[in-house]
Design an enzyme around this catalytic site. Structure first.
Site, short mmCIF file in Angstrom:
data_model
loop_
_atom_site.label_atom_id
_atom_site.label_comp_id
_atom_site.label_asym_id
_atom_site.label_seq_id
_atom_site.Cartn_x
_atom_site.Cartn_y
_atom_site.Cartn_z
N GLY A 46 82.21 28.35 -53.31
CA GLY A 46 83.04 29.46 -52.87
C GLY A 46 84.43 29.11 -52.34
O GLY A 46 85.35 29.90 -52.47
N ASP A 105 79.08 34.88 -42.79
CA ASP A 105 78.36 36.16 -42.72
C ASP A 105 77.49 36.14 -41.46
O ASP A 105 77.95 36.46 -40.38
CB ASP A 105 77.54 36.34 -44.00
CG ASP A 105 76.90 37.72 -44.11
OD1 ASP A 105 76.92 38.46 -43.09
OD2 ASP A 105 76.39 38.07 -45.17
N LYS A 133 82.75 37.99 -41.34
CA LYS A 133 82.15 39.28 -40.98
C LYS A 133 81.75 39.18 -39.52
O LYS A 133 80.58 39.01 -39.19
CB LYS A 133 80.95 39.58 -41.89
CG LYS A 133 81.31 39.70 -43.38
CD LYS A 133 80.08 39.97 -44.24
CE LYS A 133 80.39 39.85 -45.72
NZ LYS A 133 79.19 39.95 -46.58
N PHE A 154 79.75 43.38 -49.22
CA PHE A 154 79.66 42.21 -50.08
C PHE A 154 80.97 42.08 -50.84
O PHE A 154 81.39 43.00 -51.54
CB PHE A 154 78.49 42.34 -51.05
CG PHE A 154 78.24 41.05 -51.77
CD1 PHE A 154 77.43 40.07 -51.21
CD2 PHE A 154 78.84 40.80 -52.99
CE1 PHE A 154 77.24 38.87 -51.86
CE2 PHE A 154 78.65 39.59 -53.65
CZ PHE A 154 77.84 38.62 -53.08
N VAL A 155 81.66 40.96 -50.68
CA VAL A 155 82.97 40.81 -51.31
C VAL A 155 82.96 39.73 -52.39
O VAL A 155 82.13 38.81 -52.38
CB VAL A 155 84.06 40.49 -50.26
CG1 VAL A 155 84.35 41.70 -49.39
CG2 VAL A 155 83.68 39.29 -49.41
N ARG A 167 84.69 34.94 -59.52
CA ARG A 167 85.39 33.96 -58.68
C ARG A 167 86.88 33.90 -59.02
O ARG A 167 87.71 33.50 -58.20
CB ARG A 167 84.78 32.56 -58.86
CG ARG A 167 83.34 32.42 -58.37
CD ARG A 167 82.97 30.94 -58.36
NE ARG A 167 81.53 30.71 -58.26
CZ ARG A 167 80.84 30.67 -57.10
NH1 ARG A 167 81.46 30.86 -55.97
NH2 ARG A 167 79.55 30.44 -57.11
P1 IMP Z 1 75.66 33.00 -43.83
O1 IMP Z 1 74.78 31.81 -43.65
O2 IMP Z 1 74.92 34.30 -43.65
O3 IMP Z 1 76.90 32.94 -42.95
O4 IMP Z 1 76.10 33.01 -45.36
C1 IMP Z 1 77.24 32.37 -45.77
C2 IMP Z 1 77.26 32.13 -47.26
O5 IMP Z 1 76.71 33.22 -48.01
C3 IMP Z 1 78.72 32.01 -47.69
O6 IMP Z 1 79.15 30.68 -47.63
C4 IMP Z 1 78.69 32.60 -49.08
O7 IMP Z 1 78.40 31.59 -50.01
C5 IMP Z 1 77.57 33.62 -49.05
N1 IMP Z 1 78.11 34.97 -48.77
C6 IMP Z 1 78.00 35.67 -47.62
N2 IMP Z 1 78.59 36.88 -47.71
C7 IMP Z 1 79.11 36.95 -48.96
C8 IMP Z 1 79.88 37.95 -49.66
O8 IMP Z 1 80.22 39.05 -49.16
N3 IMP Z 1 80.24 37.65 -50.94
C9 IMP Z 1 79.91 36.47 -51.54
N4 IMP Z 1 79.21 35.51 -50.92
C10 IMP Z 1 78.81 35.74 -49.64
MG MG Z 2 80.00 29.38 -49.04
#
Ligand code: IMP
Ligand code: MG
Length: 181
Positions: A46, A105, A133, A154-155, A167
């Site tokens: 990402g 997130d 977020k 979701f972005v 991407r």
């Molecule tokens: P977390 O562990 O919940 O903070 O998830 C983080 C990972 O989930 C990020 O590094 C992204 O790879 C993926 N992710 C979280 N939200 C999104 C979104 O809105 N779009 C795309 N990927 C996301």
């Molecule tokens: Mg990531």
């Protein structure tokens, strides 16, 4: 899948706003890391586009490396347990580390990753996330440098994917079906 088959989406942060903010982050990091030769650690996949732009916005000497991680569990909820698919090429002992992430997130992935990297005794470790977020982890400030605080949608785009696609979009967007969320 061809572009014509992409689901309908709307722009949340356009290309100009992205580029302006990345420039600012580059200027801040250049000031704060003067003389420290920081190592930017990009989290694949990402962060690959953000990393490329951020690195070019940083005017002081620095090096880059990449890690690839994948979280265990289903694709919609993060377990917070991260598996390293590709590790760093060089040790980060005594280096000033800046982890470069696309988005925070729940923050579970980042918390796991920073704990893991801290165990390798860097000189310092900070996190630069393009998107955050914040409302999903209100008690904790997880990114030291943040591009944008975004709503809980979701972005996609600028490196972020849905099912590995989108991407390449030069802006941050969200699906029209997510409009009411
Ligand atoms: P977390 O562990 O919940 O903070 O998830 C983080 C990972 O989930 C990020 O590094 C992204 O790879 C993926 N992710 C979280 N939200 C999104 C979104 O809105 N779009 C795309 N990927 C996301
Ligand atoms: Mg990531």
């Amino acid at each position: 899948m061809g572009v014509e088959e992409y689901m309908k989406y709307k722009v949340l942060i356009d290309s100009n706003r992205l580029q302006d903010r990345v420039k600012e982050l580059g200027e801040i990091i250049s000031r704060e890391y003067e003389g420290k030769d920081p190592l930017l650690v990009g989290v694949l996949k990402g962060a690959f586009i953000f990393m490329a732009d951020l690195s070019r916005a940083i005017t002081i000497p620095h090096t880059v490396d990449f890690m690839a991680v994948s979280s265990y569990g289903s694709s919609t909820t993060t377990s917070g347990v991260v598996r390293i698919m590709k590790d760093l090429d060089a040790p980060l002992f005594h280096r000033h580390i800046i982890v470069v992430e696309d988005i925070v997130d729940s923050g579970l992935t980042l918390q796991y990753l920073t704990r893991l990297l801290m165990a390798r005794s860097p000189a310092s470790l900070k996190v630069c996330a393009l998107l955050d977020k914040v409302s999903n982890h209100p008690e904790e400030k997880l990114a030291d440098y943040m591009g944008f605080d975004i709503p809980n949608k979701f972005v996609i785009g600028y490196g972020l994917d849905f099912d590995q696609h989108y991407r390449n979009l030069p802006y941050i967007a969200y699906f029209e079906s997510d409009e009411l969320n």
